[in-house]
Write an enzyme that holds these catalytic residues in place. Structure first.
Site, PDB file in Angstrom:
ATOM      1  N   ASN A   1      -2.817   2.833 -10.119  1.00  0.00           N
ATOM      2  CA  ASN A   1      -3.311   2.096  -8.950  1.00  0.00           C
ATOM      3  C   ASN A   1      -3.293   0.626  -9.341  1.00  0.00           C
ATOM      4  O   ASN A   1      -2.972   0.267 -10.474  1.00  0.00           O
ATOM      5  CB  ASN A   1      -4.704   2.571  -8.548  1.00  0.00           C
ATOM      6  CG  ASN A   1      -5.117   2.038  -7.182  1.00  0.00           C
ATOM      7  OD1 ASN A   1      -4.334   2.130  -6.216  1.00  0.00           O
ATOM      8  ND2 ASN A   1      -6.295   1.471  -7.072  1.00  0.00           N
TER       9      ASN A   1
ATOM     10  N   GLN B   1      -5.626  -8.747  -3.015  1.00  0.00           N
ATOM     11  CA  GLN B   1      -5.624  -7.779  -1.900  1.00  0.00           C
ATOM     12  C   GLN B   1      -7.054  -7.436  -1.470  1.00  0.00           C
ATOM     13  O   GLN B   1      -7.298  -7.113  -0.308  1.00  0.00           O
ATOM     14  CB  GLN B   1      -4.890  -6.492  -2.299  1.00  0.00           C
ATOM     15  CG  GLN B   1      -3.379  -6.603  -2.373  1.00  0.00           C
ATOM     16  CD  GLN B   1      -2.888  -7.017  -3.738  1.00  0.00           C
ATOM     17  OE1 GLN B   1      -3.612  -7.658  -4.502  1.00  0.00           O
ATOM     18  NE2 GLN B   1      -1.664  -6.671  -4.064  1.00  0.00           N
TER      19      GLN B   1
ATOM     20  N   GLY C   1       0.872  -1.164   0.000  1.00  0.00           N
ATOM     21  CA  GLY C   1       0.000   0.000   0.000  1.00  0.00           C
ATOM     22  C   GLY C   1       0.915   1.221   0.000  1.00  0.00           C
ATOM     23  O   GLY C   1       1.868   1.283   0.796  1.00  0.00           O
ATOM     24  N   ALA C   2       0.636   2.162  -0.915  1.00  0.00           N
ATOM     25  CA  ALA C   2       1.589   3.259  -1.137  1.00  0.00           C
ATOM     26  C   ALA C   2       1.988   4.016   0.145  1.00  0.00           C
ATOM     27  O   ALA C   2       3.185   4.110   0.467  1.00  0.00           O
ATOM     28  CB  ALA C   2       1.021   4.195  -2.200  1.00  0.00           C
TER      29      ALA C   2
ATOM     30  N   ARG D   1      10.411  -1.423  -5.074  1.00  0.00           N
ATOM     31  CA  ARG D   1       9.202  -1.356  -5.916  1.00  0.00           C
ATOM     32  C   ARG D   1       9.187   0.017  -6.598  1.00  0.00           C
ATOM     33  O   ARG D   1       9.438   1.033  -5.937  1.00  0.00           O
ATOM     34  CB  ARG D   1       7.917  -1.536  -5.083  1.00  0.00           C
ATOM     35  CG  ARG D   1       7.782  -2.919  -4.462  1.00  0.00           C
ATOM     36  CD  ARG D   1       6.397  -3.129  -3.866  1.00  0.00           C
ATOM     37  NE  ARG D   1       5.410  -3.449  -4.886  1.00  0.00           N
ATOM     38  CZ  ARG D   1       4.097  -3.489  -4.644  1.00  0.00           C
ATOM     39  NH1 ARG D   1       3.623  -3.194  -3.444  1.00  0.00           N
ATOM     40  NH2 ARG D   1       3.252  -3.798  -5.602  1.00  0.00           N
TER      41      ARG D   1
ATOM     42  N   ASP E   1      -1.403   5.004  -6.357  1.00  0.00           N
ATOM     43  CA  ASP E   1       0.020   4.802  -6.061  1.00  0.00           C
ATOM     44  C   ASP E   1       0.883   5.942  -6.569  1.00  0.00           C
ATOM     45  O   ASP E   1       1.963   6.193  -6.047  1.00  0.00           O
ATOM     46  CB  ASP E   1       0.514   3.483  -6.658  1.00  0.00           C
ATOM     47  CG  ASP E   1       0.027   2.312  -5.820  1.00  0.00           C
ATOM     48  OD1 ASP E   1      -1.136   1.897  -6.014  1.00  0.00           O
ATOM     49  OD2 ASP E   1       0.781   1.870  -4.946  1.00  0.00           O
TER      50      ASP E   1
HETATM   51  O1  MRU Z   1       0.617  -3.956  -4.866  1.00  0.00           O
HETATM   52  P1  MRU Z   1      -0.027  -3.256  -3.723  1.00  0.00           P
HETATM   53  O2  MRU Z   1      -0.877  -4.152  -2.888  1.00  0.00           O
HETATM   54  O3  MRU Z   1       0.971  -2.474  -2.894  1.00  0.00           O
HETATM   55  O4  MRU Z   1      -1.000  -2.185  -4.402  1.00  0.00           O
HETATM   56  C1  MRU Z   1      -1.700  -1.296  -3.580  1.00  0.00           C
HETATM   57  C2  MRU Z   1      -2.636  -0.410  -4.286  1.00  0.00           C
HETATM   58  O5  MRU Z   1      -2.708  -0.390  -5.492  1.00  0.00           O
HETATM   59  C3  MRU Z   1      -3.424   0.530  -3.424  1.00  0.00           C
HETATM   60  O6  MRU Z   1      -4.671   0.782  -3.975  1.00  0.00           O
HETATM   61  C4  MRU Z   1      -2.651   1.837  -3.323  1.00  0.00           C
HETATM   62  O7  MRU Z   1      -1.352   1.613  -2.896  1.00  0.00           O
HETATM   63  C5  MRU Z   1      -3.303   2.786  -2.424  1.00  0.00           C
HETATM   64  S1  MRU Z   1      -3.094   2.336  -0.730  1.00  0.00           S
HETATM   65  C6  MRU Z   1      -3.777   3.570   0.136  1.00  0.00           C
END
Ligand code: MRU
Length: 367
Positions: A266, A215, A67-68, A109, A256
């Site tokens: 995202n 997720q 999550g970002a 990442r 993201d």
């Molecule tokens: O690959 P992830 O699980 O890190 O991807 C997360 C997302 O795409 C979320 O929607 C994004 O980070 C927003 S979290 C507030």
């Protein structure tokens, strides 16, 4: 805005009554960062200590912490924990190690801007204070990491309030991936659903499972169900029928990286949701802190999309095969939603409406 600010401590208590809000913290001895290992959910709610560079890199890479905003918070604490071990060194050796650690973590990442944003903040602390003793710099790094975390809490609370202002009792909303407290500090795209629950409102949430790493199914459904929110899990390819049935009046997703023109990255599948929603005339909102806006990135074509291991598609969460061995796969982790498909960005500074190229810039000019 002023009424939102006045009620933040109440909002905080409400969010704490429904969400898991201790997903990232420093250990008591400050030798490690304690995270919830998100790869173990929903089966096990397990805390894990991360004490060295390689474990910190792998925690981000393997989505133990994800999550970002959460990645940004974690990276801040990681730089403090690693720097603390080097507090006895002379400045040049200290900064050499610091830079190598920062660059390595930054390579874990590529898509979420919050990672490099937090690492740059930590770097600035060192550069601005290079004349001070290293031990003092390390203390300042702790202060900065805690500030990144507490600022995110405040941003999330405001985003939850602004997000909830778009909904009324009884509404249905579709969401994709996970942007709840696990992915942030207190939640962005799913935060308003939790806040609504704490306030006795009934919001019906349709949760995209979010292939390939689920997720939505593993994390969002877990967070919402645990809080008692009316959550219905659907496979990603069911969203069109849910929209056609008239069951949702809005889509809430996270982000993201938001480019200067309003295109945003995202979780893979977000753009499909937005394209479907446009067809059915349903508004789509992306909720995220301004730390996710990258004004140096002109548009979605300039956002680097992470490509992940094909086995994430070929096997069920690295275990059971569910496709022929070695079948060719394309496994992008994120996609770009065109700004024209979006109704607004919900940030801690308010809701930003089109034209995004003008109004996103205003956010930074005015504050
Ligand atoms: O690959 P992830 O699980 O890190 O991807 C997360 C997302 O795409 C979320 O929607 C994004 O980070 C927003 S979290 C507030």
């Amino acid at each position: 805005m002023s009424s939102i600010l006045a009620s933040l401590s109440k909002t905080k208590a409400e969010m704490e009554s429904v969400g898991i809000t201790d997903n990232i913290r420093l250990s008591d001895d400050e030798d490690s960062i304690v995270i919830i290992d998100q790869t173990r959910l929903p089966g096990k709610l397990e805390y894990k200590n991360i004490a060295d560079l390689e474990s910190a890199y792998q925690a981000i890479r393997k989505l133990e912490v994800r999550g970002a905003p959460a990645i940004g918070i974690f990276a801040g604490y990681a730089m403090y924990v690693l720097s603390r071990k080097d507090a006895g060194l002379d400045f040049d050796t200290f900064y050499g190690n610091f830079t190598a650690n920062r660059e390595y973590l930054n390579s874990s990442r590529p898509t979420a801007v919050n990672l490099s944003w937090a690492l740059k903040r930590m770097d600035k602390v060192v550069c601005d204070n290079k004349d001070k003793p290293v031990r003092e710099i390390v203390e300042l790094l702790k202060k900065e990491a805690c500030a990144i975390h507490s600022e995110d809490i405040e941003m999330c609370l405001k985003i939850c309030e602004y997000g909830l202002s778009l909904l009324k009792d009884g509404d249905g909303v579709l969401t994709h991936c996970n942007a709840g407290p696990l992915a942030t500090s207190y939640g962005t795209a799913q935060g308003p659903f939790l806040l609504a629950k704490a306030r006795g409102m009934n919001i019906r949430v349709f949760v995209d499972e979010t292939r390939p790493l689920l997720q939505g199914a593993r994390l969002t459904a877990f967070e919402l169900q645990r809080a008692g929110v009316d959550a219905t899990l659907i496979c990603d390819n069911m969203a069109s029928l849910v929209m056609r049935n008239g069951w949702v009046s809005a889509c809430f997703v996270g982000c993201d990286r938001i480019a200067a023109n309003g295109d945003f990255a995202n979780k893979i599948g977000t753009s499909s949701v937005a394209i479907l929603a446009k067809h059915y005339g349903i508004p789509v909102y992306s909720l995220g802190p301004t730390s996710t806006i990258d004004m140096n990135c002109p548009d979605g074509d300039h956002i680097r999309i992470e490509l992940r291991d094909p086995d994430e598609i070929r096997t069920m969460w690295y275990e059971k095969p569910m496709a022929p061995e070695n079948v060719k796969c394309y496994n992008p982790s994120f996609d770009i939603t065109d700004h024209e498909l979006l109704s607004g960005f919900v940030t801690e500074k308010g809701i930003v409406y089109p034209p995004f190229d003008v109004n996103l810039k205003k956010l930074f000019d005015e504050n």
